[in-house]
Design an enzyme around this catalytic site. Structure first.
Site, PDB file in Angstrom:
ATOM      1  N   TYR A 162     -33.355 141.760  70.883  1.00 13.26           N
ATOM      2  CA  TYR A 162     -34.536 141.194  70.224  1.00 13.26           C
ATOM      3  C   TYR A 162     -34.132 140.292  69.059  1.00 13.26           C
ATOM      4  O   TYR A 162     -33.269 140.636  68.244  1.00 13.26           O
ATOM      5  CB  TYR A 162     -35.442 142.297  69.672  1.00 13.26           C
ATOM      6  CG  TYR A 162     -36.374 141.780  68.597  1.00 13.26           C
ATOM      7  CD1 TYR A 162     -37.415 140.915  68.929  1.00 13.26           C
ATOM      8  CD2 TYR A 162     -36.176 142.109  67.258  1.00 13.26           C
ATOM      9  CE1 TYR A 162     -38.244 140.392  67.938  1.00 13.26           C
ATOM     10  CE2 TYR A 162     -37.006 141.592  66.262  1.00 13.26           C
ATOM     11  CZ  TYR A 162     -38.034 140.738  66.603  1.00 13.26           C
ATOM     12  OH  TYR A 162     -38.856 140.212  65.631  1.00 13.26           O
ATOM     13  N   ALA A 168     -22.398 129.053 103.432  1.00  9.50           N
ATOM     14  CA  ALA A 168     -22.036 130.049 102.424  1.00  9.50           C
ATOM     15  C   ALA A 168     -21.349 131.284 103.010  1.00  9.50           C
ATOM     16  O   ALA A 168     -20.224 131.625 102.616  1.00  9.50           O
ATOM     17  CB  ALA A 168     -23.287 130.463 101.644  1.00  9.50           C
ATOM     18  N   CYS A 223     -30.216 125.494  98.405  1.00  7.54           N
ATOM     19  CA  CYS A 223     -31.236 125.723  97.376  1.00  7.54           C
ATOM     20  C   CYS A 223     -31.382 124.519  96.448  1.00  7.54           C
ATOM     21  O   CYS A 223     -32.412 124.358  95.798  1.00  7.54           O
ATOM     22  CB  CYS A 223     -30.879 126.948  96.540  1.00  7.54           C
ATOM     23  SG  CYS A 223     -30.729 128.473  97.492  1.00  7.54           S
ATOM     24  N   ASN A 257     -23.325 134.533 100.087  1.00  7.21           N
ATOM     25  CA  ASN A 257     -21.982 134.496  99.513  1.00  7.21           C
ATOM     26  C   ASN A 257     -21.371 135.883  99.396  1.00  7.21           C
ATOM     27  O   ASN A 257     -20.182 136.081  99.654  1.00  7.21           O
ATOM     28  CB  ASN A 257     -22.031 133.805  98.141  1.00  7.21           C
ATOM     29  CG  ASN A 257     -22.035 132.296  98.246  1.00  7.21           C
ATOM     30  OD1 ASN A 257     -20.999 131.683  98.485  1.00  7.21           O
ATOM     31  ND2 ASN A 257     -23.200 131.690  98.097  1.00  7.21           N
ATOM     32  N   VAL A 270     -21.259 126.104 118.712  1.00  7.01           N
ATOM     33  CA  VAL A 270     -20.940 127.181 119.654  1.00  7.01           C
ATOM     34  C   VAL A 270     -22.189 127.450 120.487  1.00  7.01           C
ATOM     35  O   VAL A 270     -23.271 127.721 119.937  1.00  7.01           O
ATOM     36  CB  VAL A 270     -20.481 128.451 118.912  1.00  7.01           C
ATOM     37  CG1 VAL A 270     -20.345 129.616 119.887  1.00  7.01           C
ATOM     38  CG2 VAL A 270     -19.157 128.192 118.208  1.00  7.01           C
ATOM     39  N   SER A 310     -20.144 124.536 102.991  1.00  8.04           N
ATOM     40  CA  SER A 310     -20.135 125.153 101.655  1.00  8.04           C
ATOM     41  C   SER A 310     -20.965 124.366 100.645  1.00  8.04           C
ATOM     42  O   SER A 310     -20.471 123.917  99.621  1.00  8.04           O
ATOM     43  CB  SER A 310     -18.683 125.273 101.162  1.00  8.04           C
ATOM     44  OG  SER A 310     -17.924 126.075 102.031  1.00  8.04           O
ATOM     45  N   TRP A 365     -41.415 143.891  71.045  1.00  7.81           N
ATOM     46  CA  TRP A 365     -41.474 144.617  72.316  1.00  7.81           C
ATOM     47  C   TRP A 365     -41.380 143.567  73.423  1.00  7.81           C
ATOM     48  O   TRP A 365     -42.294 142.763  73.606  1.00  7.81           O
ATOM     49  CB  TRP A 365     -42.784 145.400  72.457  1.00  7.81           C
ATOM     50  CG  TRP A 365     -42.749 146.729  71.773  1.00  7.81           C
ATOM     51  CD1 TRP A 365     -43.120 147.010  70.489  1.00  7.81           C
ATOM     52  CD2 TRP A 365     -42.323 147.958  72.354  1.00  7.81           C
ATOM     53  NE1 TRP A 365     -42.947 148.340  70.220  1.00  7.81           N
ATOM     54  CE2 TRP A 365     -42.448 148.952  71.345  1.00  7.81           C
ATOM     55  CE3 TRP A 365     -41.828 148.330  73.598  1.00  7.81           C
ATOM     56  CZ2 TRP A 365     -42.116 150.283  71.561  1.00  7.81           C
ATOM     57  CZ3 TRP A 365     -41.500 149.653  73.816  1.00  7.81           C
ATOM     58  CH2 TRP A 365     -41.639 150.613  72.805  1.00  7.81           C
TER      59      TRP A 365
END
Length: 460
Positions: free
Chosen positions: A433, A13, A47, A312, A84, A43, A441
């Site tokens: 709402y 990423a 997850c 990212n 590397v 890429s 609420w």
């Protein structure tokens, strides 16, 4: 004017976002880009690996956003299966090894990007290197685990650790028909939550048939005569049979290469950068992704928070800067979401122990509500916990566990934390709402109201 040379170490990423953004800003005539990736893939969504293992995602390729061939088509010299192994900072060059042939060569750079990621924590235990023991961090890891699951005739799995990866992998293995035992050292699973909220996750795991063993200190992985894992033992002497073992203990920054070159690291082992993602004290070196520490905007200190969202963004910032533009990454508030079966889990900001470590005096408020109006068909329970600074009422953290629509409510709290809002101000937010979406609420506002009362009751 001489062509600049950009070398990127790490092809997921952060690394490839940086390379791609730099290429957008500068064409091949101005900037030569070479990227090294030790694995086969680039890429991709790490997850998403648990959902591939669990069968919700059809196949491995669904997790790949851009293949090596697609990167090469954009004039990026991408070298897969190449690691590397040395950074020569004074000489501005890197030494890379082809993992197939063993051949080594040096590549010079004018600008260097380190995106080496993180690696699964592997405790030093007898048998930890046995066949059938898997960490799950890269797509190559996922492929090895999937191959092992398809070959193994058994149906018993032990997951060591109950963080995000451990919990998600436990569910994935249940979906594949395995009897799953999760061993973890904490009081409750999901140590990213406070124990009272983690208890709700524990209940959901039990309802799925997952055996969850708390305060379990793993001491050894037993193997058969062929060197394959057959059981996991704990300090209490208990033994848990296993045909496959998955490590979900967490990850640590992969920074051995950077450390050997003398680059600065923080308390959790991640590279330290400035707001432009430039490594501190090194003008032509940038770093991003799971190998860095980032500023926690709530606690005011650097932390290692390995998430694809951050990686990212880091890559975009780095690519803009090495490509001649200017961008910064100001920090994070530690927002994360997950799920166990139908139970959604979210947190942002500080837990109680984080606030204590930061030396903050705080109050807490926990409320039980529903994800829709209580009378609306299908209403599901939701629990919200909120932390606020005792003297000022500043919002410090929010944790949410509940039914459909619970987890993404944490985004409201993430915005409030980033803005430095008080719980009084949160109560005044004009949230949407309608009965199918929320009680009149919203649960976040109910928790904020209770937090306001707690702040007033605590005084100074």
């Amino acid at each position: 004017m001489a062509k600049e040379r950009l070398v990127v170490v790490g092809g997921d990423a952060a690394g490839m976002s940086a390379a791609s953004q730099a290429r957008r800003l500068k064409g091949p005539a101005e900037l030569e880009i070479t990227a090294f990736e030790r694995g086969h893939f680039t890429s991709y969504s790490a997850c998403g690996i648990p959902y591939w293992i669990g069968g919700q995602v059809a196949g491995r390729d669904e997790l790949i956003a851009r293949t090596p061939e697609e990167h090469r088509a954009r004039d990026i010299d991408l070298r897969t299966r190449t690691e590397v192994v040395e950074l020569d900072l004074p000489g501005r060059r890197v030494r890379a090894r082809d993992l197939e042939s063993g051949a080594e060569s040096w590549t010079a750079y004018d600008k260097l990007v380190l995106a080496t990621g993180a690696r699964p924590v592997r405790p030093r235990l007898p048998g930890i290197g046995a066949h059938g023991v898997h960490g799950v961090q890269t797509l190559d890891d996922g492929r090895r685990l999937m191959d092992d699951l398809e070959r193994s005739p058994g149906r018993r799995a032990v997951v060591v650790g109950a963080g995000y990866i451990g919990v998600e992998m436990a569910e994935a293995l249940v979906r594949r028909g395995y009897a799953v035992t999760v061993l973890h050292r904490g009081e409750q699973p999901m140590a990213t939550l406070d124990p009272d909220m983690g208890g709700l996750v524990h209940g959901a795991m039990n309802r799925m048939g997952i055996v969850t063993v708390s305060r379990a200190e793993v001491t050894k992985i037993l193997t058969d005569e062929e060197g394959r894992a057959v059981a996991v033992t704990a300090a209490a002497g208990d033994e848990y049979p296993a045909d496959v073992v998955v490590l979900g203990i967490g990850v640590e920054p992969r920074t051995a290469l950077a450390r050997a070159a003398g680059l600065p690291v923080g308390t959790s082992g991640g590279l330290l950068t400035d707001l432009s993602m430039r490594v501190r004290g090194h003008e032509e070196v940038w770093a991003g992704g799971d190998c860095v520490e980032v500023l926690d905007l709530v606690a005011g200190r650097t932390r290692h928070i390995p998430l694809g969202t951050h990686a990212n963004k880091h890559g975009q910032v780095i690519g803009s800067n090495v490509g001649g533009g200017y961008a910064t990454f100001p920090g994070v508030v530690g927002t994360a979401v997950s799920k166990v079966c139908d139970l959604e889990i979210a947190r942002t900001g500080l837990r109680e122990r984080d606030a204590l470590e930061a030396g903050l005096r705080f109050v807490t408020a926990t409320i039980a509500s529903t994800n829709t109006a209580g009378y609306y068909p299908g209403a599901e329970p939701m629990t919200v916990k909120m932390l606020a600074e005792r003297r000022t009422g500043r919002l410090l953290g929010v944790q949410i566990v509940g039914g459909a629509g619970a987890a993404k409510r944490v985004d409201v709290a993430a915005v409030a934390l980033t803005a430095g809002m008080t719980v009084d101000q949160v109560v005044s937010l004009d949230l949407g709402y309608a009965p199918p979406f929320s009680p009149v609420w919203d649960p976040v506002l109910v928790a904020a109201r209770k937090a306001v009362s707690a702040v007033r009751a605590a005084g100074v």
